[in-house]
Design a protein around this motif. Structure first.
Motif, PDB file in Angstrom:
ATOM      1  N   ASN A  40       0.817  -1.198   0.000  1.00 19.06           N
ATOM      2  CA  ASN A  40       0.000   0.000   0.000  1.00 19.06           C
ATOM      3  C   ASN A  40       0.855   1.253   0.000  1.00 19.06           C
ATOM      4  N   CYS A  41       0.215   2.365  -0.298  1.00 17.93           N
ATOM      5  CA  CYS A  41       0.897   3.643  -0.467  1.00 17.93           C
ATOM      6  C   CYS A  41       1.610   4.081   0.817  1.00 17.93           C
ATOM      7  N   ARG A  42       0.947   3.938   1.946  1.00 15.34           N
ATOM      8  CA  ARG A  42       1.528   4.363   3.218  1.00 15.34           C
ATOM      9  C   ARG A  42       2.794   3.566   3.532  1.00 15.34           C
ATOM     10  N   LYS A  43       2.738   2.256   3.333  1.00 15.33           N
ATOM     11  CA  LYS A  43       3.890   1.399   3.603  1.00 15.33           C
ATOM     12  C   LYS A  43       5.054   1.750   2.683  1.00 15.33           C
ATOM     13  N   LEU A  44       4.765   1.994   1.406  1.00 12.99           N
ATOM     14  CA  LEU A  44       5.810   2.356   0.457  1.00 12.99           C
ATOM     15  C   LEU A  44       6.440   3.685   0.843  1.00 12.99           C
ATOM     16  N   SER A  45       5.638   4.633   1.282  1.00 11.42           N
ATOM     17  CA  SER A  45       6.171   5.926   1.737  1.00 11.42           C
ATOM     18  C   SER A  45       7.063   5.750   2.956  1.00 11.42           C
ATOM     19  N   GLN A  46       6.665   4.861   3.870  1.00 13.28           N
ATOM     20  CA  GLN A  46       7.477   4.597   5.052  1.00 13.28           C
ATOM     21  C   GLN A  46       8.815   3.980   4.668  1.00 13.28           C
ATOM     22  N   ILE A  47       8.794   3.100   3.723  1.00 13.43           N
ATOM     23  CA  ILE A  47      10.033   2.470   3.266  1.00 13.43           C
ATOM     24  C   ILE A  47      10.945   3.492   2.629  1.00 13.43           C
ATOM     25  N   MET A  48      10.347   4.416   1.853  1.00 10.63           N
ATOM     26  CA  MET A  48      11.162   5.418   1.171  1.00 10.63           C
ATOM     27  C   MET A  48      11.850   6.318   2.182  1.00 10.63           C
ATOM     28  N   ASP A  49      11.160   6.660   3.291  1.00 11.31           N
ATOM     29  CA  ASP A  49      11.754   7.525   4.300  1.00 11.31           C
ATOM     30  C   ASP A  49      12.699   6.680   5.159  1.00 11.31           C
ATOM     31  N   SER A  50      12.561   6.241   5.546  1.00 10.30           N
ATOM     32  CA  SER A  50      13.495   5.458   6.344  1.00 10.30           C
ATOM     33  C   SER A  50      14.224   4.364   5.473  1.00 10.30           C
TER      34      SER A  50
ATOM     35  N   ARG B 106      18.427   4.864  -2.720  1.00 10.92           N
ATOM     36  CA  ARG B 106      18.617   6.289  -3.034  1.00 10.92           C
ATOM     37  C   ARG B 106      19.787   6.541  -3.974  1.00 10.92           C
ATOM     38  N   SER B 107      20.647   5.560  -4.148  1.00 12.32           N
ATOM     39  CA  SER B 107      21.814   5.746  -5.014  1.00 12.32           C
ATOM     40  C   SER B 107      21.583   5.241  -6.440  1.00 12.32           C
ATOM     41  N   ILE B 108      20.347   4.877  -6.768  1.00 11.07           N
ATOM     42  CA  ILE B 108      20.080   4.363  -8.113  1.00 11.07           C
ATOM     43  C   ILE B 108      20.305   5.456  -9.157  1.00 11.07           C
ATOM     44  N   THR B 109      20.702   5.023 -10.335  1.00  3.57           N
ATOM     45  CA  THR B 109      20.978   5.966 -11.419  1.00  3.57           C
ATOM     46  C   THR B 109      19.923   5.908 -12.508  1.00  3.57           C
ATOM     47  N   SER B 110      18.890   5.108 -12.314  1.00  2.23           N
ATOM     48  CA  SER B 110      17.791   5.004 -13.267  1.00  2.23           C
ATOM     49  C   SER B 110      16.472   4.995 -12.504  1.00  2.23           C
TER      50      SER B 110
ATOM     51  N   LEU C 215      12.003  11.406  -6.975  1.00  2.00           N
ATOM     52  CA  LEU C 215      12.857  12.462  -7.523  1.00  2.00           C
ATOM     53  C   LEU C 215      13.571  13.245  -6.431  1.00  2.00           C
ATOM     54  N   LEU C 216      12.881  13.496  -5.337  1.00  2.00           N
ATOM     55  CA  LEU C 216      13.480  14.266  -4.252  1.00  2.00           C
ATOM     56  C   LEU C 216      14.497  13.477  -3.429  1.00  2.00           C
ATOM     57  N   LEU C 217      14.230  12.211  -3.206  1.00  2.00           N
ATOM     58  CA  LEU C 217      15.060  11.433  -2.293  1.00  2.00           C
ATOM     59  C   LEU C 217      16.221  10.701  -2.964  1.00  2.00           C
TER      60      LEU C 217
END
Length: 124
Positions: free
Chosen positions: A2-12, A70-74, A103-105
């Motif tokens: 779900n969207c919330r879980k994916l957002s949590q993964i992206m932040d942390s 966060r270090s991906i190039t694509s 894009l931001l992270l």
């Protein structure tokens, strides 16, 4: 996811033969995390081959992997997994947030590839 879980993964194929080289290798390397031993540039390259959502999901593998994505190039952004099969309006907003956060992270100094796939018609 779900969207919330994916957002949590992206932040942390097994073998019973005791001389099977695949079985012997599994026994010898059992419990080893050989992928985490790779240099950051190699891990980044591997993750860059995945769709961005899948690269983000690798963050749950361990504390050491929390920021590898966060270090991906694509960036490969595709709404097919995040929109279809659910309430489209809510998930469309989720996909939009996912694009912005990606894009931001992403802290790679450059992007080698960028793709954005939007299937069907969306009200924007």
């Amino acid at each position: 996811m779900n969207c919330r879980k994916l957002s949590q993964i992206m932040d942390s194929g097994s073998s019973t033969h005791e001389h099977d080289p695949v079985k012997r290798q599994k026994e010898n390397n059992e419990g080893e995390d050989r992928i985490s031993e790779l240099p950051e540039c190699i891990i980044s390259r591997i993750l860059s081959l995945l769709p961005t959502e899948e690269a983000v999901r690798t963050s749950v593998l361990s504390k050491e992997w929390i920021n590898h994505w966060r270090s991906i190039t694509s960036l490969h952004l595709d709404d097919i997994d995040m929109v279809y099969g659910r309430t489209k309006h809510i998930e469309h907003e989720c996909f939009e947030r996912f694009i912005y956060r990606s894009l931001l992270l992403t802290n790679s100094p450059r992007l080698d590839n960028f793709s954005l796939s939007i299937h069907g018609h969306h009200d924007v």
